[in-house]
Motif scaffolding. Sequence first.
Motif, PDB file in Angstrom:
ATOM      1  N   VAL A  36      -2.793  15.778   3.751  1.00 50.05           N
ATOM      2  CA  VAL A  36      -3.782  17.032   4.056  1.00 50.05           C
ATOM      3  C   VAL A  36      -5.207  16.457   3.565  1.00 50.05           C
ATOM      4  CG1 VAL A  36      -3.204  18.009   1.589  1.00 50.05           C
ATOM      5  CG2 VAL A  36      -4.174  19.286   3.546  1.00 50.05           C
ATOM      6  N   GLU A  37      -5.254  15.495   2.604  1.00 46.75           N
ATOM      7  CA  GLU A  37      -6.483  14.744   1.968  1.00 46.75           C
ATOM      8  C   GLU A  37      -7.148  13.764   3.199  1.00 46.75           C
ATOM      9  OE1 GLU A  37      -4.603  14.466  -2.579  1.00 46.75           O
ATOM     10  OE2 GLU A  37      -4.897  12.571  -0.982  1.00 46.75           O
ATOM     11  N   LEU A  44      -4.843   3.922   6.511  1.00 46.92           N
ATOM     12  CA  LEU A  44      -5.016   3.029   5.446  1.00 46.92           C
ATOM     13  C   LEU A  44      -4.075   1.827   5.534  1.00 46.92           C
ATOM     14  CD1 LEU A  44      -4.271   5.317   2.204  1.00 46.92           C
ATOM     15  CD2 LEU A  44      -6.703   4.771   3.551  1.00 46.92           C
ATOM     16  N   PRO A  45      -4.352   0.713   5.446  1.00 53.47           N
ATOM     17  CA  PRO A  45      -5.558   0.276   4.703  1.00 53.47           C
ATOM     18  C   PRO A  45      -7.062   0.480   5.140  1.00 53.47           C
ATOM     19  CG  PRO A  45      -4.339  -1.900   5.125  1.00 53.47           C
ATOM     20  CD  PRO A  45      -3.736  -0.629   5.713  1.00 53.47           C
ATOM     21  N   ASN A  46      -8.042   0.924   4.532  1.00 52.96           N
ATOM     22  CA  ASN A  46      -9.149   0.473   5.180  1.00 52.96           C
ATOM     23  C   ASN A  46      -9.943  -0.637   4.250  1.00 52.96           C
ATOM     24  OD1 ASN A  46     -10.373   1.746   2.790  1.00 52.96           O
ATOM     25  ND2 ASN A  46     -10.121   3.748   3.764  1.00 52.96           N
ATOM     26  N   TYR A  66     -10.952  14.203  11.684  1.00 49.88           N
ATOM     27  CA  TYR A  66     -10.803  12.677  11.285  1.00 49.88           C
ATOM     28  C   TYR A  66      -9.801  12.135  10.192  1.00 49.88           C
ATOM     29  CZ  TYR A  66     -14.767  11.975  14.551  1.00 49.88           C
ATOM     30  OH  TYR A  66     -15.388  12.103  15.721  1.00 49.88           O
ATOM     31  N   ASP A  97       0.716  -1.344   0.080  1.00 49.92           N
ATOM     32  CA  ASP A  97      -0.011  -0.095   0.122  1.00 49.92           C
ATOM     33  C   ASP A  97       0.873   1.321   0.004  1.00 49.92           C
ATOM     34  OD1 ASP A  97      -2.298  -1.362   0.170  1.00 49.92           O
ATOM     35  OD2 ASP A  97      -2.096  -1.692   2.274  1.00 49.92           O
ATOM     36  N   ARG A 111     -11.882   4.962  10.327  1.00 50.95           N
ATOM     37  CA  ARG A 111     -11.758   6.511  10.678  1.00 50.95           C
ATOM     38  C   ARG A 111     -11.296   6.585  12.009  1.00 50.95           C
ATOM     39  NH1 ARG A 111     -16.259   8.891  11.403  1.00 50.95           N
ATOM     40  NH2 ARG A 111     -16.213  11.045  10.633  1.00 50.95           N
ATOM     41  N   MET A 123      -0.894   7.064   6.934  1.00 53.45           N
ATOM     42  CA  MET A 123      -0.359   5.520   6.976  1.00 53.45           C
ATOM     43  C   MET A 123       0.459   5.594   8.204  1.00 53.45           C
ATOM     44  SD  MET A 123       0.727   5.095   3.157  1.00 53.45           S
ATOM     45  CE  MET A 123      -0.470   4.928   1.683  1.00 53.45           C
ATOM     46  N   PRO A 167     -14.179   1.189   8.007  1.00 50.92           N
ATOM     47  CA  PRO A 167     -13.641   2.493   7.260  1.00 50.92           C
ATOM     48  C   PRO A 167     -12.329   2.774   8.249  1.00 50.92           C
ATOM     49  CG  PRO A 167     -15.987   2.495   7.797  1.00 50.92           C
ATOM     50  CD  PRO A 167     -15.492   1.473   8.356  1.00 50.92           C
ATOM     51  N   ARG A 222      -8.549   8.712   7.625  1.00 50.02           N
ATOM     52  CA  ARG A 222      -8.989   7.440   7.150  1.00 50.02           C
ATOM     53  C   ARG A 222      -7.407   6.871   7.231  1.00 50.02           C
ATOM     54  NH1 ARG A 222     -10.476   9.953   3.105  1.00 50.02           N
ATOM     55  NH2 ARG A 222      -9.243   8.873   1.666  1.00 50.02           N
ATOM     56  N   LYS A 275      -3.557   8.553  -7.470  1.00 54.76           N
ATOM     57  CA  LYS A 275      -2.765   8.034  -6.683  1.00 54.76           C
ATOM     58  C   LYS A 275      -2.174   6.571  -7.086  1.00 54.76           C
ATOM     59  CE  LYS A 275      -4.040  10.214  -3.181  1.00 54.76           C
ATOM     60  NZ  LYS A 275      -4.395  11.204  -3.768  1.00 54.76           N
ATOM     61  N   TRP A 331      -6.175  11.248   4.547  1.00 55.83           N
ATOM     62  CA  TRP A 331      -5.822   9.663   4.677  1.00 55.83           C
ATOM     63  C   TRP A 331      -4.457   9.644   5.417  1.00 55.83           C
ATOM     64  CZ3 TRP A 331      -1.437   8.687   2.392  1.00 55.83           C
ATOM     65  CH2 TRP A 331      -0.917   9.296   1.193  1.00 55.83           C
ATOM     66  N   TYR A 353       0.171   3.838  -3.529  1.00 50.30           N
ATOM     67  CA  TYR A 353      -0.875   4.808  -3.350  1.00 50.30           C
ATOM     68  C   TYR A 353      -0.031   5.951  -2.985  1.00 50.30           C
ATOM     69  CZ  TYR A 353      -5.134   6.662  -1.489  1.00 50.30           C
ATOM     70  OH  TYR A 353      -6.171   7.424  -1.082  1.00 50.30           O
TER      71      TYR A 353
END
Lengths: 270, 205
Positions: free
Chosen positions: A86-87, A235-237, A231, A22, A244, A91, A242, A233, A36, A89, A26
Amino acid sequence: DYASARSGQGFSTDEDKTPLGDVTSYNNFYEFGTDKGDPVDHAHEMTTDPWTVEVSGLVNKPGKLHLEDILGGFDLQERIYRLRCVEAWSMVIPWVGFPLAELLKRFEPTGDARFVEFRTLYRRAEMRGTRSFTSIIDWPYREGLRLDEAMHPLTLMAVGLYGKTLPNQNGAPLRLVVPWKYGFKSIKSIVGIRLLDSQPATSWQTLAPSEYGFYANVNPRVDHPRWSQKYERRLPNSLFDPNRIPTRMFNGYAEQVAHLYKGMDLSRFY
Amino acid sequence: MRGRAIRWGVFILCLTPFLMLAWRAATGALGADPAKTLMLQTGEWSLRFLVLTLLVSPLRQWTGWALVMRMRRMIGLYAFFYACIHLASFGHFYIGWSATILAEELVERPYVTVGFVAWLLLLPLAVTSTRGWQRRLRRHWQRLHRLIYPAAVLACLHLLWQARSDIGEALVYIVMVGALLAWRWRRSRLWHARSRVAATRAAHT
């Protein structure tokens, strides 16, 4: 192969790591496309050997670092850091690298130096994203830090991840990792480092100043106009999970870095 | 009989992107961020089907195929279908089905508002897509279903607003939707002009 890199004591998180597959498939590396999945498909077109990093500006010993100097000249450590984009998500990545401070000290910043500017490789023939007619980024990609941020022990120059050489799509051969800031600050495939006495113009800030600040410290209380930053996300979700999680101040590194911003209004200096 | 086979063929074809996404989701092949992949893919498919729906009338005129008109409802419903999955993914992955966060997003992020309004505009079209409603609403039905024009424009805006550094993809859709709306505008002007001429002629005879 950096399997022998010692682990950076006290700097690593023990959270679940994002799997290697991942981490390397990504990526945001717009020089190879805005999707991505573009970097993993196209970054192999970039030549990383030979590689030279030019260090200039307010330093007593300006000069160049070659790939061999970078790979052989520093004591490598493994550091498992959270990376928050900033989006929204995020890791957890085991990097291999050395503190940026060690690199900067070799070139001896002068007393006037207050900021550091970084520049990514810009080679149109090997970077298809930079040839896009509809892209509005003014290449080459530029980023910057205040000198005290750059000298902070958490600030890492990475040459590998998961014990192996950095893949091109992750910013080979040399990239910055500033774990308490949004990912776009952690500039990839660096060819230029310049010490300055004033704040440099950085790519995203120039493009959309209302959306991307110079500091870009991870901060759940200051939203990005397009995304809530409360919040993230992790990764991975999956569909059923999800994943979160609430975003932490300074991406969880407040204890180490909050003092750098004492007295600053972080909603103004975002 | 042949028409029926073609309609089934088109039905399956339109469902294929969904089946492929579902298969990839089930086998864990959606990558590191399935949430984002699902969002992007279903949003884009919804916009593609909106464009296809708008393409039906011109295609009918250029080719004379009556069959395409009979596909329009299905294609339009697929646009709504993908928009619903798009919205559901947003609800599930991005805001965790929280009404408070939804309200906040709608107020603070105009591109979310614009996308949501586009979905709201499609909702009555989907509901009244049956023959029964078509009969009940009579001439109002056609007027109501012109809501697809603002919906398509808003969907384009929704995409453009999210472009961060490269507006190429959004431009492609804007050009397509723009061309299809321009075609309608021109047709209605011609139609009005012709009916004016006819009216004048009728008055003189």
